[in-house]
Design a protein around this motif. Structure first.
Motif, short mmCIF file in Angstrom:
data_model
loop_
_atom_site.label_atom_id
_atom_site.label_comp_id
_atom_site.label_asym_id
_atom_site.label_seq_id
_atom_site.Cartn_x
_atom_site.Cartn_y
_atom_site.Cartn_z
N ASP A 21 37.43 28.84 43.57
CA ASP A 21 37.38 30.00 44.46
C ASP A 21 38.77 30.58 44.75
N LEU A 22 39.82 29.88 44.32
CA LEU A 22 41.18 30.37 44.58
C LEU A 22 41.39 31.76 43.99
N ALA A 23 40.92 31.94 42.77
CA ALA A 23 41.14 33.23 42.11
C ALA A 23 40.43 34.37 42.83
N ARG A 24 39.38 34.06 43.58
CA ARG A 24 38.64 35.11 44.30
C ARG A 24 39.32 35.48 45.61
N ILE A 25 39.92 34.52 46.29
CA ILE A 25 40.53 34.84 47.58
C ILE A 25 42.00 35.22 47.45
N MET A 26 42.65 34.84 46.34
CA MET A 26 44.05 35.21 46.12
C MET A 26 44.10 36.47 45.28
N PRO A 27 44.43 37.61 45.87
CA PRO A 27 44.42 38.87 45.11
C PRO A 27 45.51 38.90 44.04
N ASP A 28 45.20 39.54 42.92
CA ASP A 28 46.20 39.74 41.87
C ASP A 28 46.38 41.22 41.55
N LYS A 29 45.71 42.07 42.33
CA LYS A 29 45.83 43.53 42.18
C LYS A 29 46.08 44.14 43.56
N PRO A 30 46.61 45.36 43.62
CA PRO A 30 46.84 45.99 44.93
C PRO A 30 45.58 46.00 45.78
N LEU A 31 45.75 45.69 47.06
CA LEU A 31 44.62 45.64 47.97
C LEU A 31 44.02 47.03 48.15
N LYS A 32 42.70 47.09 48.17
CA LYS A 32 41.99 48.32 48.46
C LYS A 32 41.43 48.21 49.87
N PRO A 33 42.10 48.79 50.85
CA PRO A 33 41.64 48.65 52.24
C PRO A 33 40.20 49.15 52.38
N VAL A 34 39.39 48.38 53.10
CA VAL A 34 38.00 48.75 53.36
C VAL A 34 37.86 49.01 54.85
N VAL A 67 63.23 36.22 50.80
CA VAL A 67 62.61 37.01 49.73
C VAL A 67 61.11 37.11 50.01
N VAL A 68 60.64 38.33 50.17
CA VAL A 68 59.23 38.58 50.47
C VAL A 68 58.54 38.96 49.17
N ASN A 69 57.75 38.04 48.66
CA ASN A 69 57.14 38.21 47.34
C ASN A 69 55.74 38.83 47.44
N LYS A 70 55.23 39.22 46.29
CA LYS A 70 53.89 39.80 46.12
C LYS A 70 53.75 41.16 46.82
N ILE A 71 54.87 41.89 46.87
CA ILE A 71 54.85 43.19 47.53
C ILE A 71 53.97 44.18 46.76
N ASP A 72 53.68 43.86 45.49
CA ASP A 72 52.81 44.72 44.68
C ASP A 72 51.38 44.74 45.19
N LEU A 73 51.02 43.78 46.05
CA LEU A 73 49.66 43.74 46.58
C LEU A 73 49.41 44.79 47.65
N LEU A 74 50.47 45.28 48.27
CA LEU A 74 50.29 46.29 49.32
C LEU A 74 49.95 47.64 48.71
N PRO A 75 49.17 48.45 49.43
CA PRO A 75 48.88 49.81 48.92
C PRO A 75 50.16 50.57 48.60
N LYS A 76 50.12 51.39 47.55
CA LYS A 76 51.33 52.05 47.05
C LYS A 76 51.96 53.00 48.07
N VAL A 77 51.20 53.47 49.04
CA VAL A 77 51.75 54.41 50.02
C VAL A 77 52.55 53.69 51.11
N THR A 78 52.61 52.37 51.07
CA THR A 78 53.30 51.60 52.11
C THR A 78 54.79 51.91 52.10
N ASN A 79 55.36 52.12 53.29
CA ASN A 79 56.78 52.42 53.44
C ASN A 79 57.59 51.12 53.43
N ALA A 80 58.49 50.98 52.44
CA ALA A 80 59.24 49.73 52.27
C ALA A 80 60.15 49.45 53.46
N ASN A 81 60.80 50.48 54.01
CA ASN A 81 61.70 50.26 55.15
C ASN A 81 60.95 49.75 56.37
#
Length: 371
Positions: free
Chosen positions: A236-249, A104-118
């Motif tokens: 500092d855990l809350a700063r390095i552990m994302p809780d929202k989708p990543l915004k690629p820079v 089970v691959v968790n936290k998939i919500d963190l990836l950008p929405k355009v990511t292809n699941a397959n």
């Protein structure tokens, strides 16, 4: 109700005791009358989000995992897509014997929405094969956001039969959150495991009875020191552990340029054609660009202030930065992973010479690009 009739904490599974508040499992005698019966440590994590210095040692974790191979069960292995390699239990096959594994691959919500699941599933299959982990199925989900959880339930039903379900994973992969969801779907029992952002929340095997007489068994999370989440201060855990989708820079870099990720890590583009690098880290991490020739002075002058986290007061407790030389061959799409912090995608196929400076002991690797 007494300590003789209630033996284990309903939150973390540890053996309860009323004598010593500085040891695992302490519960005030008056709290034995409350429901659910949980130790003081779990109570403070649950209600005050406090951490505790009381944790289980690595050897004890491994002994407890030995229970998995001694029974016939479906093993649900949970990994964190944000730190896939860092959250893999490399020796899992040694503990589980011939039991089937549902990955089970968790936290998939963190990836950008355009990511292809397959494409993500195919990528995970290749990573699992490299880790010599034979899996019967792979499911992408977010236990926190309730994404893909119906598929998790279906996969458990398909592969469990009449077996118990053992859930294993490293710390901070969302294991207890996912088990709480399983409980709500599989059992009428009102039980809730302790969940928090702190490592080592579950301390013993926690057995939750199912309606068919079998059990969901939560195992303690393996604490891996090679993950940055185990090294930084808890604030500092809350700063390095994302809780929202990543915004690629994206940074367009010339050779001999450097990126700083707070004072936690440094990325040097030493040699190669002008190219772009995409950073996938928590949105709370400030990234600073400078010339390679100025990088040492910038770090010395601004660490803990402009370059933060950690702040200046906590720098002495962070292991010193160690340099990792890396080469990206021509024609390869590669990521550079800093375990617990995120990854940098190298976008050019021209090849490049890189260096990453990360706290001593933190895993730094190159891999096939995830996205």
């Amino acid at each position: 109700m007494s300590i003789e009739t209630i033996n284990h904490c309903a939150g973390c599974g540890v053996l309860l005791q009323t004598e010593d508040k500085n040891k695992l499992g302490f519960i005030p005698a008056e709290a034995l009358q409350k429901e659910p019966v949980i130790c003081q440590r779990c109570y403070r994590i649950k209600h005050y989000n406090e951490s505790s210095s009381i944790t289980l040692q690595q050897d004890d974790f491994l002994k407890l995992l030995g229970h998995v191979g001694q029974t016939k069960a479906l093993v649900v292995k949970i990994v964190d897509i944000f730190d896939f390699e860092g959250s893999m239990i490399s020796s899992l096959s040694r503990f589980i014997g011939t039991n089937p594994v549902l990955l089970v691959v968790n936290k998939i919500d963190l990836l950008p929405k355009v990511t292809n699941a397959n494409k993500i599933i195919n990528w995970v299959q290749r990573r699992a094969k490299e880790a010599n982990l034979k899996v019967v199925d792979i499911v992408l989900c977010s236990a926190k956001k309730n994404i893909g959880f119906d598929r998790v339930i279906t996969a458990v039903q398909e592969h469990r039969g009449d077996l118990d379900v053992y859930v294993v994973g490293a710390t901070n992969v969302g294991k207890s959150t996912l088990i709480n969801r399983l409980i709500s779907d599989y059992s009428d029992l009102e039980a809730e495991l302790t969940t928090s952002q702190y490592p080592g929340t579950t301390l013993d095997l926690v057995k939750i009875p199912l309606d068919d007489g079998r059990f969901i068994v939560d195992t303690p999370g393996i604490v891996y020191a090679h993950r940055l989440t185990e090294v930084v201060k808890k604030r500092d855990l809350a700063r390095i552990m994302p809780d929202k989708p990543l915004k690629p820079v994206v940074f367009q870099l010339n050779e001999e340029q450097t990126l700083f990720f707070g004072a936690l890590a440094r990325f040097d583009f030493i040699k190669g054609e002008h190219q772009s690098f995409t950073c996938y880290t928590s949105n709370a991490i400030q990234i600073h660009r400078t010339k390679l020739e100025r990088a040492d002075d910038l770090y010395a002058d601004h660490k803990g202030v402009m370059l933060a986290p950690p702040n200046e007061a906590d720098l002495d407790e962070l292991p010193p930065l160690v340099k990792h030389g890396l080469n990206i061959p021509k024609g390869k799409q590669m990521d550079v992973l800093i375990s617990g912090l995120g990854w940098i995608k190298v976008n050019s196929l021209a090849g490049s010479q890189l260096a990453v400076h990360a706290p001593k002991g933190i895993k730094v690797i190159t891999r096939e690009s995830l996205i």
